[in-house]
Design a protein around this motif. Sequence first.
Motif, short mmCIF file in Angstrom:
data_model
loop_
_atom_site.label_atom_id
_atom_site.label_comp_id
_atom_site.label_asym_id
_atom_site.label_seq_id
_atom_site.Cartn_x
_atom_site.Cartn_y
_atom_site.Cartn_z
N ILE A 378 0.82 -1.21 0.00
CA ILE A 378 0.00 0.00 0.00
C ILE A 378 0.85 1.26 0.00
O ILE A 378 0.54 2.24 -0.71
CB ILE A 378 -0.95 0.01 1.22
CG1 ILE A 378 -1.97 -1.13 1.11
CG2 ILE A 378 -1.66 1.35 1.33
CD1 ILE A 378 -2.88 -1.04 -0.09
N VAL A 379 1.94 1.27 0.76
CA VAL A 379 2.76 2.48 0.86
C VAL A 379 3.35 2.87 -0.49
O VAL A 379 3.27 4.04 -0.90
CB VAL A 379 3.89 2.28 1.91
CG1 VAL A 379 4.94 3.38 1.78
CG2 VAL A 379 3.31 2.30 3.31
N VAL A 380 3.93 1.91 -1.21
CA VAL A 380 4.53 2.25 -2.51
C VAL A 380 3.46 2.61 -3.54
O VAL A 380 3.67 3.47 -4.39
CB VAL A 380 5.44 1.12 -3.03
CG1 VAL A 380 6.63 0.93 -2.13
CG2 VAL A 380 4.67 -0.19 -3.17
N THR A 381 2.32 1.94 -3.46
CA THR A 381 1.21 2.27 -4.37
C THR A 381 0.73 3.69 -4.13
O THR A 381 0.55 4.48 -5.07
CB THR A 381 0.05 1.30 -4.19
OG1 THR A 381 0.49 -0.03 -4.43
CG2 THR A 381 -1.09 1.64 -5.14
N ALA A 382 0.53 4.04 -2.86
CA ALA A 382 0.07 5.38 -2.51
C ALA A 382 1.08 6.45 -2.91
O ALA A 382 0.72 7.55 -3.35
CB ALA A 382 -0.23 5.47 -1.02
N ALA A 383 2.38 6.12 -2.77
CA ALA A 383 3.43 7.08 -3.13
C ALA A 383 3.35 7.46 -4.60
O ALA A 383 3.70 8.58 -4.99
CB ALA A 383 4.80 6.49 -2.81
N ILE A 384 2.88 6.54 -5.43
CA ILE A 384 2.75 6.81 -6.87
C ILE A 384 1.39 7.40 -7.20
O ILE A 384 1.28 8.42 -7.89
CB ILE A 384 2.98 5.51 -7.67
CG1 ILE A 384 4.42 5.02 -7.45
CG2 ILE A 384 2.72 5.75 -9.16
CD1 ILE A 384 4.69 3.64 -8.02
N SER A 385 0.32 6.77 -6.72
CA SER A 385 -1.04 7.21 -7.10
C SER A 385 -1.38 8.59 -6.56
O SER A 385 -2.04 9.38 -7.24
CB SER A 385 -2.07 6.18 -6.63
OG SER A 385 -2.15 6.13 -5.22
N LEU A 386 -0.95 8.91 -5.34
CA LEU A 386 -1.25 10.23 -4.77
C LEU A 386 -0.53 11.33 -5.56
O LEU A 386 -1.09 12.43 -5.77
CB LEU A 386 -0.85 10.29 -3.30
CG LEU A 386 -1.66 9.40 -2.35
CD1 LEU A 386 -1.13 9.51 -0.93
CD2 LEU A 386 -3.14 9.79 -2.38
N VAL A 387 0.67 11.05 -6.02
CA VAL A 387 1.39 12.02 -6.85
C VAL A 387 0.69 12.19 -8.20
O VAL A 387 0.57 13.31 -8.72
CB VAL A 387 2.85 11.57 -7.06
CG1 VAL A 387 3.54 12.43 -8.13
CG2 VAL A 387 3.63 11.67 -5.75
N GLY A 399 8.91 17.21 -10.72
CA GLY A 399 10.18 16.54 -10.45
C GLY A 399 10.00 15.09 -10.06
O GLY A 399 10.80 14.23 -10.45
N ILE A 400 8.94 14.81 -9.31
CA ILE A 400 8.67 13.43 -8.89
C ILE A 400 8.17 12.60 -10.07
O ILE A 400 8.60 11.46 -10.28
CB ILE A 400 7.64 13.41 -7.74
CG1 ILE A 400 8.15 14.23 -6.57
CG2 ILE A 400 7.38 11.97 -7.30
CD1 ILE A 400 7.15 14.35 -5.43
N THR A 401 7.25 13.16 -10.86
CA THR A 401 6.71 12.41 -12.00
C THR A 401 7.79 12.14 -13.05
O THR A 401 7.71 11.13 -13.76
CB THR A 401 5.52 13.16 -12.64
OG1 THR A 401 5.94 14.48 -13.04
CG2 THR A 401 4.37 13.27 -11.67
N ASP A 402 8.77 13.03 -13.16
CA ASP A 402 9.88 12.77 -14.09
C ASP A 402 10.63 11.51 -13.70
O ASP A 402 11.09 10.73 -14.56
CB ASP A 402 10.84 13.96 -14.11
CG ASP A 402 10.28 15.16 -14.86
OD1 ASP A 402 9.31 14.97 -15.61
OD2 ASP A 402 10.79 16.28 -14.67
N VAL A 403 10.76 11.29 -12.39
CA VAL A 403 11.42 10.07 -11.91
C VAL A 403 10.52 8.86 -12.15
O VAL A 403 10.97 7.80 -12.61
CB VAL A 403 11.76 10.19 -10.41
CG1 VAL A 403 12.33 8.88 -9.88
CG2 VAL A 403 12.74 11.33 -10.18
N TYR A 404 9.24 9.02 -11.86
CA TYR A 404 8.30 7.92 -12.02
C TYR A 404 8.16 7.45 -13.46
O TYR A 404 7.81 6.29 -13.72
CB TYR A 404 6.91 8.33 -11.51
CG TYR A 404 6.78 8.38 -10.00
CD1 TYR A 404 7.78 7.87 -9.16
CD2 TYR A 404 5.66 8.94 -9.40
CE1 TYR A 404 7.67 7.92 -7.79
CE2 TYR A 404 5.52 8.98 -8.02
CZ TYR A 404 6.53 8.48 -7.22
OH TYR A 404 6.41 8.52 -5.86
N GLU A 405 8.42 8.33 -14.41
CA GLU A 405 8.28 7.95 -15.82
C GLU A 405 9.23 6.84 -16.23
O GLU A 405 9.05 6.22 -17.28
CB GLU A 405 8.49 9.19 -16.71
CG GLU A 405 7.30 10.14 -16.68
CD GLU A 405 7.50 11.34 -17.57
OE1 GLU A 405 8.63 11.47 -18.14
OE2 GLU A 405 6.57 12.15 -17.71
#
Length: 451
Positions: A378-387, A399-405
């Motif tokens: 849940i923690v890693v999922t929330a870290a992505i979905s909330l962003v 800046g965060i979404t650039d990393v997530y890409e």
Amino acid sequence: MRELSTRETITVGLMLFALFFGAGNMIFPPALGQAAGTDVWIAMLGFIITGVGLPLLGVIAVGLGGGNLQTLAGRVHPVFAVVFTFVVYLAIGPFLAIPRTGTVTFEMGVMPFLPESAKGSWVPLFITTIAYFALTYWLSLNPSKLVDRIGKILTPALLIIIGVMFVGTMFNPIGEMGQPTGAYEKSPFIKGFLEGYLTLDALAAMVFGIVVTASVQAVGVTDRKKITTSTIKAAVIAAIGLGLVYLALGYMGATSISLGASENGGQILTTVVQHLFGSFGSMLLGLAVTLACLTTSIGLVTACGRFFSERIPSISYRTMAAILCVFSAAVANVGLTQLIAFSVPVLMAIYPIGIVLMFVSFFHKWFKGYSAVYVGAIVVTAAISLVDGAALIGLPVRGITDVYEHLPLYKEGIGWLLPAIAGALLGFLWGSLRPKRKGEQEIYQEKPSNT
């Protein structure tokens, strides 16, 4: 020991089908069908996995996890259980889903019949929502009669109307399927998968699970295992119904391109029924949309009314239902476009969390119920979905979404998937290696019914 008869199981299953099948569910498949064209069946397979499979698994997960969302979410942490449950009920209830049923009813069931001079006024929407939510409130007053009102009356009427529309298409073919367009040209399955993912039904499943459980109990079934079994059977019936209806509506959309391209599924259905049945078709579609919206709003008001009145004992269920209907009527008057614009970032933020919670719960017994597995996933999922949700409302998270890409499948909209699996595996490793707290294993053994 009392258990549901076959007839009662079918009736509860039809009720659950109707609770899921709102106007949005009626609109998405035709739009998918027209855009996917000759690839409609591949796209529809993806849509059914998320639009039918996830709701089915959601109802089962809630049934196996204790009969309600808060009990299931409590496997992560008590604080998470309270916060996430309230967020889901508010989103699927008075802030988004319930008001949307009223606005869609107006847009497709009332507006087409208004004179041009009245279409720009706020008065018709106001009057429609007042009447609509007054009816919703009246039908929600006695939750024990929900099965009779929806499963035996409204659902058959809705299915008959959709059946008439589909049979008309079969006996009077509109035309050939067109060529795939947009994202359906390259990835029809993934695009269909994501369309079903946005139907809201996986979250709704966690809310409706308690409605089904209460309906089963209302006819005299009290044994925990029998309640769970009956809930699963009803969920399967609802899933079959949803799948068949989606296929029918998808086919109607796929063969409608000869009538001209449309902006959305509502326009496609309107064009199809007018072509098949003339002015009678508009009335038929308006009635179908109204029934679809009404059954969903009744179920949501009932579920949310039960939930909030239990958490706030000073407010009775009847009063809470009235509050929900009045508030939803007010929100509905902001208009459908504004509601949809607000709902997308909210859903992108919380939907993946609900999906991961649901899937992890199915492996509860396999990983010995370690809470670390739930927390890791849940923690890693929330870290992505909330962003992702924050990005959609314009917050400075570039800046965060650039990393997530760089994450696999992120650009396809499901970048949380592999990190969630990795988080669950790390949680299992942590749970296996750390020393057990006193009584932890005994607690797990005493509650096998929650697995």
